[in-house]
Design a protein around this motif. Sequence first.
Motif, PDB file in Angstrom:
ATOM      1  N   GLU A  85       0.843  -1.192   0.000  1.00  0.00           N
ATOM      2  CA  GLU A  85       0.000   0.000   0.000  1.00  0.00           C
ATOM      3  C   GLU A  85       0.878   1.241   0.000  1.00  0.00           C
ATOM      4  N   ALA A  86       0.293   2.355  -0.429  1.00  0.00           N
ATOM      5  CA  ALA A  86       1.008   3.628  -0.330  1.00  0.00           C
ATOM      6  C   ALA A  86       1.159   3.988   1.144  1.00  0.00           C
ATOM      7  N   PHE A 193      -1.229  13.815  -3.335  1.00  0.00           N
ATOM      8  CA  PHE A 193      -1.278  12.808  -2.277  1.00  0.00           C
ATOM      9  C   PHE A 193      -2.255  13.245  -1.195  1.00  0.00           C
ATOM     10  N   LEU A 194      -2.196  14.515  -0.793  1.00  0.00           N
ATOM     11  CA  LEU A 194      -3.029  15.002   0.302  1.00  0.00           C
ATOM     12  C   LEU A 194      -4.515  15.031  -0.054  1.00  0.00           C
ATOM     13  N   LEU A 198      -3.582  10.054  -5.563  1.00  0.00           N
ATOM     14  CA  LEU A 198      -2.488   9.158  -5.943  1.00  0.00           C
ATOM     15  C   LEU A 198      -2.665   7.749  -5.380  1.00  0.00           C
ATOM     16  N   HIS A 199      -3.825   7.453  -4.867  1.00  0.00           N
ATOM     17  CA  HIS A 199      -4.037   6.167  -4.205  1.00  0.00           C
ATOM     18  C   HIS A 199      -4.856   5.190  -5.042  1.00  0.00           C
ATOM     19  N   GLY A 200      -4.865   5.390  -6.356  1.00  0.00           N
ATOM     20  CA  GLY A 200      -5.607   4.476  -7.209  1.00  0.00           C
ATOM     21  C   GLY A 200      -7.105   4.695  -7.169  1.00  0.00           C
ATOM     22  N   THR A 201      -7.547   5.871  -6.663  1.00  0.00           N
ATOM     23  CA  THR A 201      -8.974   6.182  -6.607  1.00  0.00           C
ATOM     24  C   THR A 201      -9.386   6.921  -7.869  1.00  0.00           C
ATOM     25  N   GLU A 202     -10.666   7.280  -7.944  1.00  0.00           N
ATOM     26  CA  GLU A 202     -11.170   8.010  -9.103  1.00  0.00           C
ATOM     27  C   GLU A 202     -11.018   9.519  -8.940  1.00  0.00           C
ATOM     28  N   ALA A 425       8.212  19.548  -0.029  1.00  0.00           N
ATOM     29  CA  ALA A 425       9.028  18.696   0.841  1.00  0.00           C
ATOM     30  C   ALA A 425       8.417  17.314   1.047  1.00  0.00           C
ATOM     31  N   LEU A 426       7.106  17.240   1.186  1.00  0.00           N
ATOM     32  CA  LEU A 426       6.457  15.941   1.387  1.00  0.00           C
ATOM     33  C   LEU A 426       6.649  15.055   0.161  1.00  0.00           C
ATOM     34  N   GLY A 427       6.444  15.602  -1.033  1.00  0.00           N
ATOM     35  CA  GLY A 427       6.606  14.821  -2.253  1.00  0.00           C
ATOM     36  C   GLY A 427       8.023  14.318  -2.430  1.00  0.00           C
ATOM     37  N   ALA A 428       9.008  15.184  -2.132  1.00  0.00           N
ATOM     38  CA  ALA A 428      10.408  14.779  -2.259  1.00  0.00           C
ATOM     39  C   ALA A 428      10.749  13.693  -1.243  1.00  0.00           C
ATOM     40  N   THR A 429      10.187  13.778  -0.049  1.00  0.00           N
ATOM     41  CA  THR A 429      10.447  12.757   0.968  1.00  0.00           C
ATOM     42  C   THR A 429       9.792  11.437   0.577  1.00  0.00           C
ATOM     43  N   PHE A 430       8.592  11.511   0.003  1.00  0.00           N
ATOM     44  CA  PHE A 430       7.936  10.304  -0.496  1.00  0.00           C
ATOM     45  C   PHE A 430       8.823   9.589  -1.512  1.00  0.00           C
ATOM     46  N   GLN A 431       9.401  10.360  -2.426  1.00  0.00           N
ATOM     47  CA  GLN A 431      10.259   9.755  -3.438  1.00  0.00           C
ATOM     48  C   GLN A 431      11.451   9.060  -2.796  1.00  0.00           C
TER      49      GLN A 431
END
Length: 442
Positions: A85-86, A193-194, A198-202, A425-431
């Motif tokens: 899962e994400a 993401f927020l 990005l979680h495979g939803t519609e 910052a959140l996106g870069a940390t996710f990566q």
Amino acid sequence: MRFPKLAFIFMFVGCLVVYLTYVKRHYDDSKPLVSDQLPQYKMDTHKHPTSAHVASENFQYGIMFDAGSTGTRIHIFKFQMEPNEAPKLAHETFKAIKPGLSAYADDPEKSKEGLLTLLKVAKETVPETLWSSSPLMLRATAGLRLLPGEKATILLDKVREVFSESLFFYRPESVSIMDGTDEGMSAWITINFLIGALHGTETPTVGMLDLGGGSTQITFALQDEKTIQTSPIDYVTSFQMFNISHALYSHSYLGLGLMSARLAVLGGIEAQPLPGPQELISPCLASDYSGQWEHAEVLYTVKGQKAGEPIYESCLRKVEKMIYKRVRKTEEVKDMDFYAFSYYYDRAVDLGLIDEIAGGTVRVRDYIEGAKKVCNNMSAGGIKETPFLCLDLTYISVLLQELDFPPDKELKLARQINNMETSWALGATFQCIESLRKHGMC
């Protein structure tokens, strides 16, 4: 026939062994198989010792330093990790200090104090048992991109020196100057993401606009094949996250952040102080205004131009001339929802268009009308705190139209979504976390 005592003992021992073997096998079969299914992250029970449920979950911390042009900010993210899962963002700790790292270009040693202050926050937030498994990163943005190469390198080496003694999970390559496109892409990941896109939803993705001090970014998911074919190759990028591929239009315009644009409109040149007294005269300021403004360690005296035609019209021409052919129009933005951040947000607050805490929505024409009103009603006595508001609003309104946003286009403004900061910052940390899970390195 009597049964020999020795045979009886052997039979008893044999039955006991068979019984114990059966019980052990039954017990082993009933245990959950966790060791091969969960990511190799340590558990954090430090924050919630009373919750038996939370104690059974796996957590990963990520520490990101955002070295911007006007300040350095630390984001400490706590992720709940689940197999296949994400990651879920459980908590964020945030703190900012000023000035930006670039302010220490001529004395890098002075940057150490601020870095240690922010590292102290990280050590107070992350349980000590997890320091060695919590990645520590710094990404510098436009402030350092605008410095001469040697000065930027020396500053980053000082950061690496401080980080190497921190006891967090750190690699020298984790400290770097972020490419403008990466900055836009990371911010796009954060916001989508927020909002759950990005979680495979519609839930459809949204576009992102960011206006910093030294650069401005635009990023959105490509939907029109024509945009892909007509865009410069370095404006189009693709990546995979949470097992989903994304194709993005993303570009950063260096030198068109609000502070850099302000200097250009006033007639200054970035990193090139004027000979003699640093004096700039502009029609974008009140005619009787005189004051000082510091930018990139240079102190300027700025003055308004003598009264002539209406200030707005004079300022508009200056801004349009400065930005002419420096921004690319993209038809696709007209039909897509966009969030806008940083100085887009701040100037909307200055105009009273949105609540400073809650944010809100504005239309492009709100910036246009706001610029006209502020510019044409300026007097030095009433703008001591905001002498550049006319210039800033005029620039923002022109920039948005140059990007092909029509006057009636609505933009969503937010500093937080679900109580989480909406920065890159959140996106870069996710990566980084994704890379750690797949390759064992950021």
